[in-house]
Design an enzyme around this catalytic site. Sequence first.
Site, short mmCIF file in Angstrom:
data_model
loop_
_atom_site.label_atom_id
_atom_site.label_comp_id
_atom_site.label_asym_id
_atom_site.label_seq_id
_atom_site.Cartn_x
_atom_site.Cartn_y
_atom_site.Cartn_z
CE LYS A 67 -1.34 7.00 7.10
NZ LYS A 67 -2.47 6.26 7.70
CE LYS A 121 -3.36 2.96 0.53
NZ LYS A 121 -4.33 2.94 1.63
#
Length: 310
Positions: free
Chosen positions: A248, A179
């Site tokens: 992030k 991811k």
Amino acid sequence: MSDHGMSEIRTVAFVGIGNMGSPMAANLATAGFDVIAVDTDASRADGWAAAHGGRGATALAAVAGEIDAVVTMLPTGREVRDVLTDRAFLAAVKPGLVAIDMSSADPVGTRELGADLVGTGVDLVDAPVSGGVPRAIEGTLAIMIGGDSQAVERARPILAAMGDRLFEVGGLGNGHAMKCLNNFVAGTAFVAASEAIMVGEKFGLDPGVMMDIMNVSTARCFNTEMVMKQHVISGQFSSGFALGLLAKDVGIANELAAAMDRDAPVAALVTSRLAEARDALGFGVDHTRAHEHWIRSSRDGHVMRGFSAT
């Protein structure tokens, strides 16, 4: 009941009823699972339960003895660790409970959490998603799954209710690694396309025509096709993905590169660029607004001459 493996897993706690978590939990309920919505905001949990059936709760430990599985969709791996290592929760869980972390989290931390949960009766699977809120609503998320094969197999019926493309990518933590690396590549393409527009427009090129050309040329990618015209050039800035979340995820990829002892200067630079925009604009703004910030910075003479990872 459908053939979702319900004889084994019937009751699922879904922790984190936010923009993504709410429709994902709703799809579990539609698939026939008994869903308990868990959120520290009682009104959010109870509101979800009123809209979709099931129950609401403010603490996982309060329902731990009733559930066969738990899904976490939380801001970072730190919150996931806090939830899954809570003593009251671990004291009440049924042996063999499957914990599925669908958050975007640090893959190294996920492996450490899995090691810490050995012997507690909790089997951890990491299964982060791609597709955003629209595909969360549709139940068509792409899901990247890491974990022990037996735990993954038990988790599969739950995941199939939320996504239509399930990718097994290896051991625990591999889902989170995939991811963050996916979003690193996507974030890099966004930064590059944004900078190309800034430079080209200053020289006299039409940004829309630039995207038309790139989309039939070697620069074609998701950002040139689905982001730049629709959200940046148009001024809509409504992609639905927060700048802080992109920063992030790319930052996690940068940290992973360091942990793997791999030289990745592009990851460091893109991390710095996104973090700079996030700090200036705020965590929750649409990530496409970073383009506006970079234009202002250029006009103010704040052109970056070097970079550092943040």
